[in-house]
Structure formats: structure tokens, C-alpha cells
Write a protein that holds these residues in place. Structure first.
Motif, short mmCIF file in Angstrom:
data_model
loop_
_atom_site.label_atom_id
_atom_site.label_comp_id
_atom_site.label_asym_id
_atom_site.label_seq_id
_atom_site.Cartn_x
_atom_site.Cartn_y
_atom_site.Cartn_z
N ARG A 267 0.83 -1.21 0.00
CA ARG A 267 0.00 0.00 0.00
C ARG A 267 0.86 1.26 0.00
O ARG A 267 0.42 2.33 -0.42
CB ARG A 267 -0.96 0.00 1.19
N ALA A 268 2.10 1.16 0.47
CA ALA A 268 3.00 2.31 0.40
C ALA A 268 3.22 2.73 -1.06
O ALA A 268 3.39 3.92 -1.36
CB ALA A 268 4.33 1.98 1.07
N GLU A 269 3.22 1.76 -1.97
CA GLU A 269 3.34 2.09 -3.39
C GLU A 269 2.14 2.90 -3.86
O GLU A 269 2.27 3.87 -4.63
CB GLU A 269 3.48 0.82 -4.22
N LEU A 270 0.96 2.50 -3.43
CA LEU A 270 -0.26 3.23 -3.79
C LEU A 270 -0.19 4.67 -3.27
O LEU A 270 -0.46 5.63 -3.99
CB LEU A 270 -1.47 2.50 -3.22
N VAL A 271 0.19 4.82 -1.98
CA VAL A 271 0.27 6.15 -1.38
C VAL A 271 1.34 6.98 -2.08
O VAL A 271 1.16 8.18 -2.34
CB VAL A 271 0.56 6.03 0.13
N SER A 272 2.47 6.36 -2.42
CA SER A 272 3.54 7.08 -3.10
C SER A 272 3.11 7.55 -4.48
O SER A 272 3.54 8.61 -4.95
CB SER A 272 4.79 6.19 -3.22
N ALA A 273 2.25 6.77 -5.15
CA ALA A 273 1.73 7.19 -6.45
C ALA A 273 0.89 8.45 -6.31
O ALA A 273 0.95 9.35 -7.15
CB ALA A 273 0.91 6.07 -7.07
N LEU A 274 0.09 8.54 -5.23
CA LEU A 274 -0.69 9.76 -4.99
C LEU A 274 0.22 10.94 -4.67
O LEU A 274 -0.01 12.06 -5.12
CB LEU A 274 -1.68 9.52 -3.84
N LEU A 275 1.27 10.69 -3.89
CA LEU A 275 2.22 11.75 -3.59
C LEU A 275 2.89 12.26 -4.87
O LEU A 275 3.12 13.46 -5.03
CB LEU A 275 3.28 11.24 -2.60
N ALA A 276 3.20 11.33 -5.78
CA ALA A 276 3.81 11.74 -7.05
C ALA A 276 2.86 12.62 -7.85
O ALA A 276 3.30 13.55 -8.53
CB ALA A 276 4.21 10.49 -7.85
N ASP A 277 1.56 12.33 -7.78
CA ASP A 277 0.59 13.20 -8.46
C ASP A 277 0.56 14.60 -7.86
O ASP A 277 0.11 15.54 -8.51
CB ASP A 277 -0.82 12.58 -8.37
N LEU A 278 1.03 14.72 -6.62
CA LEU A 278 1.11 16.02 -5.96
C LEU A 278 2.52 16.62 -6.09
O LEU A 278 2.89 17.53 -5.36
CB LEU A 278 0.74 15.88 -4.49
N ASP A 279 3.30 16.06 -7.02
CA ASP A 279 4.66 16.53 -7.30
C ASP A 279 5.59 16.35 -6.12
O ASP A 279 6.54 17.12 -5.93
CB ASP A 279 4.66 18.01 -7.73
N GLU A 280 5.34 15.33 -5.31
CA GLU A 280 6.24 14.98 -4.22
C GLU A 280 6.94 13.67 -4.59
O GLU A 280 6.30 12.63 -4.68
CB GLU A 280 5.48 14.82 -2.90
N PHE A 281 8.25 13.75 -4.81
CA PHE A 281 8.98 12.57 -5.28
C PHE A 281 9.75 11.88 -4.17
O PHE A 281 10.62 11.06 -4.43
CB PHE A 281 9.93 12.98 -6.41
N LYS A 282 9.46 12.25 -2.93
CA LYS A 282 10.03 11.54 -1.79
C LYS A 282 8.96 10.55 -1.31
O LYS A 282 8.00 10.93 -0.65
CB LYS A 282 10.40 12.52 -0.67
N PRO A 283 9.07 9.26 -1.66
CA PRO A 283 7.98 8.31 -1.39
C PRO A 283 7.89 7.92 0.07
O PRO A 283 8.85 8.06 0.84
CB PRO A 283 8.38 7.09 -2.24
N ILE A 284 6.73 7.45 0.46
CA ILE A 284 6.54 6.89 1.78
C ILE A 284 7.12 5.48 1.79
O ILE A 284 7.01 4.74 0.80
CB ILE A 284 5.05 6.88 2.18
N VAL A 285 7.79 5.10 2.87
CA VAL A 285 8.44 3.79 2.98
C VAL A 285 7.57 2.89 3.84
O VAL A 285 7.28 3.22 5.00
CB VAL A 285 9.85 3.93 3.60
N GLY A 286 7.12 1.77 3.27
CA GLY A 286 6.22 0.88 3.98
C GLY A 286 6.92 0.02 5.01
O GLY A 286 8.15 -0.15 4.99
N ASN A 287 6.14 -0.56 5.90
CA ASN A 287 6.65 -1.43 6.96
C ASN A 287 6.53 -2.88 6.50
O ASN A 287 5.42 -3.38 6.32
CB ASN A 287 5.84 -1.20 8.23
N PRO A 288 7.64 -3.59 6.31
CA PRO A 288 7.56 -4.98 5.83
C PRO A 288 6.91 -5.92 6.82
O PRO A 288 6.48 -7.03 6.45
CB PRO A 288 9.04 -5.34 5.59
N ASP A 289 6.81 -5.53 8.09
CA ASP A 289 6.20 -6.40 9.10
C ASP A 289 4.69 -6.29 9.15
O ASP A 289 4.03 -7.06 9.86
CB ASP A 289 6.77 -6.06 10.48
N VAL A 290 4.12 -5.31 8.44
CA VAL A 290 2.66 -5.14 8.44
C VAL A 290 2.07 -6.04 7.35
O VAL A 290 2.35 -5.86 6.17
CB VAL A 290 2.28 -3.67 8.20
#
Length: 570
Positions: A267-290
Motif C-alpha cells: 500500500r506504500a506504493e499506492l500512497v507514493s503514487a498519490l504523492l507523485a501526483d502532488l509533485d512529491e517525489f520523496k515516497p513513503i516507505v512501507g513497513n515490511p512487518d505489516v
């Protein structure tokens, strides 16, 4: 949320603490689920200085009291202002912090020379202009400073008289011996003009992306070390005059918290895609334990964009389910009552329907291409009826525990977390000055960003919405994308779908991947494949027509050359 006992700071959180100990002013942009509160708790225990933590609301402030160090006072900006009022002014606080309408009208008649027959419209205008003044950093009230869209009729009001009335009413509130009491916004304004923050060495401001201009001014006036904390992409109150301090504050270095503790890698990939649409290229890093659960249809908590859609869904679902409205039924009841007024040919005062004069205008709006969410709202009201709709709203469950389904707008769900969330498809594009947005406007994308980050385990997104935002590719274990089995979707018109968002382009994501390699290959592969049909079509067209076009060009060149030679020989 990260437990204090098991708190192991990330390198980003340690950087914030190091900069804080050096006395730097900071802007901390903390993505959803990145341990913002734990970071602030960590800061409060790294120093013996006297701190002030300003929370967004009373609930958050109360929770923070037990978590922060004993040297940190936790409260809201309004609580701070109220505590610092002189005793004489505290005695002037209005009951329920509201100035009675009759008392305000009496003041306008006695002190401002307004006739009793004209007092009501002036009283409404004064009330709304003063509310705008209380939220602003202006020193003096005036009708010119009132924001566009305030719902009062100024055609028959004299501007000079209205301005004199504004000054008179505020003076009466602000003086010890004035007859008008202090309302909720008035005592904050009084503190801004005549008080200051004392007894603290530093300030930590939470939810800094949604602050009122007056709050920002009070904090800056203190001239203390300040840590502004929030998520600039959760700024969803700009329509109400809120200021995103993370973008506007100068002289404060910016640091990021991007490691999320509650969002899985997928889901971090999904959220990062939305951030990219807002011109933010610093992605959110997901938790592998979740680890999350694959969603099967709609979930117990369902989020919509606005109250009109919320009402339509509530009336539909309450036929066979017990429903709880997270933000209460007050605004929904006003919508129904205003619809009833319009059906009877009367114009409502204030609210979403106040721009209409009759129900036929609302029906016309619903029939347009961009009429959504009016479409579902009109259908639901006409099917159920206003009286029956009010009865259904009175019969809502009193808590989520006693309900089958919890419904909320994005604004109502902000700050909350749920195990499983569904997101309805009412995040649409808009029309602006006669031209269509080519993609979803940034305020809508920010709303969707807030919505998708409310889920801890299961996220379900209706397929039309997923397609519009280019999110359909995330149909795997962390997010379920499917058609809505419950809602009848109106037929799609034959006109072009101008509000469909374009998929992320390969060049866009390549830049992200080169700068931040943490992005997984799945996004790059998807966008490369999404361009493949277009690229193949271009190459095919070149193969088919390119040689023919070149032949024609060469032939024309030869003819022109011979003509030129003939002219020269003559």
C-alpha cells in the motif's frame, strides 16, 4: 501508533531530535503513520526546557498530557488564550461561547443607529464578517476583508453603516465594560491583539498544515524556538481559510519522516503514487512487518468525499443496515431541511444549497456532466422524501459498536485509524473558468491521500475511482479494487471523459526512481507497459506512412529545384 516502551527511533527521528537540541526552528513533514506523536514525545524528553505543545483539538491534547514529559504543557490554542485572559475578560465569556442574536440586534439599534426593521440583515452580516475577522490576522474588522462566498445579502446594506457596526460590536466585545460578551473566536482574537505566550522556552505545533492565520500569527509573535509538525499533503481545510504553515513559514529548516509504521509495503506504493501526483517525489516507505488482509467487498467503515454523498449512501444503506455517522447527523439534517425549503420555493440560508433558489435548479445541476454528487443526493431525497429522511437520521446508531456500518466524510475521518476501510467513488474532477482539468485537482488528490491512509489492515477502493487515479494496478494483497456490488451506477454519457486522470508517465517515475531507488520495480514496469500501446501505435504509423511521406517530400524538392534552374537559365 508506536508504543513508548518499544520506541526505537529511526535515523530521521534522530535527525529531528539532534536539530531540536541545537535550538533550530524546524518544519517536520511527517507522512501518515510515521510516528509523529512518538517523535514529539521523544523530543519533550530530550530537554529540560519548558515546552508548549499545541494540539489540534481537546481530545489530542488530553491524550498528550499523559505521554509528554512533565516539563511540557499540552493544550489547544483556544485553551491557551482562555487561560491567559484577565479575570475581567473571563467573566465576559458568552454562554456556550455564542453571542445571542437578540442581544446583537439590540446593540445595532441602540449604538449604531440602525432601524429595528433593518436590524436582522445587518446582524447576519455583522456576525459573518466578525467570524472572518476572528480567524484572520487583521488588526481591525472591515467588510472588505470578508472572504468571497459569505452568504449574506449586501445589496440593500450600506457599506459605511456595516463597517461602523463591525467596529462598534468588536469594541463592545473587547472592552471590560462592553455590553457584548466574548464569543469563541472573539477571545482568541483578544489574546492575539493584547496577550502573548509566556512561561515557555519552545513551542511544538501539531497539524501545522491546517492552521488558522491568527494561530500562526500568535505563535510567530512569541519569537520562541518552534517546531512546526504536520503533513502538507493532508492540508484539506484550505477552503475554510486554513494556512499550510509547512509551506509558508520562513526561516525554519525542513526535515521529513517517511518511514510508516502502520502501512505495508504494497500500500506504500499506492500512497507514493498519490504523492507523485502532488509533485512529491520523496515516497513513503512501507513497513515490511505489516501484513494485511485481502478485502472482500465493502468494509465496515466507509469514507466519502462530502456530506451530499454521505447522506445519499446513508439513506440507501439504512434500509437494511444499522448505520453510524462518525461526524454526527447535524449537517445532514440541515441538508434535508434545506432541500425541503427549496421544494417549497424558499431559499435556505447558508450551507451547500444556499446558492439555489428552488429545487428545479438543484435537479438541473444533478443532470449535468459534473453534477455529481448532486445526482445521488437528488435521487435519494426524491425517493425517500424529506420527512422520512429526517426520521432515518434520528434513528442512526449512537456509536460504531452498535452499528453494522460506519460512514464518514474524509474530514470526519481525519486523525482516525480503522482496521478496514472502503472508499466510495465520489472524488471527481471539477470545471474551472470554462475549461476542464486535464487531471484531478490537487485538493481532491489530497482528500484521497487522507482517505487511503486511514486503513490499518484492509483497503477497498471502488474500481471507477481506482481507474481514474491510475490505482487499478494495486489490486493485490494490500488493497482491493473491485466494482461496487451495492450501488447502481448511472449510465455514462457519450461525451469525452474529461475528468479521467492520466496514468503516471514513465518519464515521471523514472525521475523518481533515479532520485529515490526505494521505489519498487512494479511501478516502473507498469508505467512502461502503459506507454507500450501508444508507442507501438506511433511506430506502426511511422512504418506505414513514413516512407510514403518522405517520397512525396523528395519529389517536391526535385520539382522546385528544376523550376529554379529554369528561371536562372532565362
Amino acid at each position: 501508533m508506536v508504543s513508548a516502551n518499544s520506541f526505537h527511533p529511526t535515523h530521521q527521528q534522530l535527525e529531528v531530535a539532534d536539530r531540536f537540541r541545537l535550538g533550530d526552528a524546524l518544519r517536520v513533514n511527517a507522512y501518515a503513520g510515521t510516528g509523529k506523536t512518538s517523535t514529539l514525545e521523544f523530543l519533550s524528553k530530550q530537554t529540560r526546557k519548558r515546552g508548549l505543545y499545541l494540539a489540534f483539538n481537546r481530545v489530542i491534547a488530553k491524550e498528550a498530557v499523559g505521554r509528554f514529559g512533565a516539563n511540557t504543557a499540552c493544550m489547544t490554542i483556544h485553551a491557551l488564550a482562555q487561560r491567559n485572559l484577565p479575570a475581567e475578560m473571563r467573566q465576559k465569556l458568552a454562554k456556550d461561547f455564542v453571542v445571542p442574536a437578540q442581544l446583537l440586534e439590540d446593540h445595532l439599534v441602540r449604538r449604531c443607529g440602525i432601524r429595528r426593521s433593518e436590524a436582522a440583515p445587518y446582524r447576519r452580516a455583522v456576525s459573518q464578517c466578525l467570524q472572518a475577522y476572528f480567524r484572520s490576522a487583521d488588526a481591525r474588522p472591515s467588510v472588505e476583508a470578508a472572504p468571497y462566498g459569505f452568504q449574506f445579502d449586501v445589496q440593500n446594506l450600506e457599506p459605511d453603516t456595516l463597517n461602523r457596526a463591525l467596529v462598534s460590536c468588536w469594541a463592545s466585545m473587547a472592552r471590560f465594560d462592553g455590553e457584548l460578551p466574548l464569543s469563541h473566536g472573539a477571545y482568541l482574537k483578544w489574546f492575539f491583539l493584547y496577550g502573548c505566550i509566556e512561561g515557555h522556552d519552545y513551542i511544538v505545533v501539531d497539524e501545522a498544515q491546517d492552521l488558522g492565520p491568527i494561530t500562526v500569527s500568535i505563535i510567530r509573535k512569541a519569537e520562541l524556538q518552534t517546531v512546526w509538525v504536520g503533513d502538507r499533503y493532508q492540508a484539506i481545510y484550505d477552503w475554510n481559510g486554513a494556512e499550510n504553515a509547512l509551506d509558508t513559514i520562513e526561516g525554519a529548516d525542513e526535515v521529513f519522516l517517511t518511514k510508516s509504521f502502520r502501512i505495508g509495503e504494497e500500500r506504500a506504493e499506492l500512497v507514493s503514487a498519490l504523492l507523485a501526483d502532488l509533485d512529491e517525489f520523496k515516497p513513503i516507505v512501507g513497513n515490511p512487518d505489516v501484513k494485511t488482509i485481502v478485502g472482500k467487498g465493502h468494509q465496515p467503515v466507509r469514507i466519502v468525499r462530502n456530506n451530499m454523498t454521505l447522506l445519499a449512501k446513508l439513506l440507501h444503506l439504512s434500509k437494511r443496515k444499522k448505520v453510524f455517522a462518525l461526524s454526527g447527523a447535524g449537517r445532514l439534517k440541515k441538508l434535508v431541511k434545506d432541500a425541503d425549503l427549496l421544494m417549497r420555493g424558499k431559499r435556505p440560508r447558508g450551507g451547500q444549497l444556499s446558492k439555489f433558489s428552488n429545487w428545479e435548479q438543484v435537479q438541473d445541476q444533478a443532470a449535468r456532466r459534473f453534477g455529481h454528487p448532486y445526482t445521488g443526493f437528488v435521487r435519494a431525497i426524491e425517493e425517500v422524501g424529506c420527512q422520512r429522511a429526517l426520521e432515518k437520521l434520528d434513528d442512526l446508531a449512537d456509536s460504531a459498536h452498535n452499528a453494522d456500518i460506519t460512514l464518514s466524510t474524509v474530514h470526519g475521518a481525519k486523525g482516525c485509524e480503522f482496521d478496514a476501510v472502503s472508499i466510495y467513488d465520489d472524488f471527481r474532477g471539477q470545471k474551472q473558468k470554462g475549461q476542464f482539468y486535464e487531471c484531478m485537482p490537487a485538493p481532491v488528490t489530497r482528500l484521497l491521500y487522507v482517505a487511503v491512509t486511514r486503513a490499518k489492515e484492509t483497503l477497498y477502493i471502488e474500481k471507477p475511482l481506482a481507474n481514474r487515479f491510475g490505482l487499478a494496478r494495486f489490486e493485490h494483497q494490500d488493497a482491493t479494487i473491485a466494482a461496487d456490488p451495492e450501488i447502481v451506477v448511472p449510465p455514462v454519457s457519450a461525451e469525452p471523459d474529461y475528468d479521467v486522470i492520466e496514468p503516471v508517465r514513465a518519464s515521471h517515475v523514472r525521475d523518481v526512481h533515479e532520485t529515490y531507488p526505494v521505489w519498487s520495480d512494479s511501478i516502473r514496469a507498469h508505467v512502461d507497459e502503459s506507454e507500450t500501446p501508444q508507442r507501438a501505435a506511433r511506430e506502426s504509423a511511422y512504418d506505414r506512412y513514413g516512407g510514403f511521406a518522405i517520397g512525396i517530400a523528395l519529389g517536391l524538392f526535385v520539382v522546385i529545384a528544376f523550376d529554379f534552374i529554369g528561371l536562372v537559365s532565362l
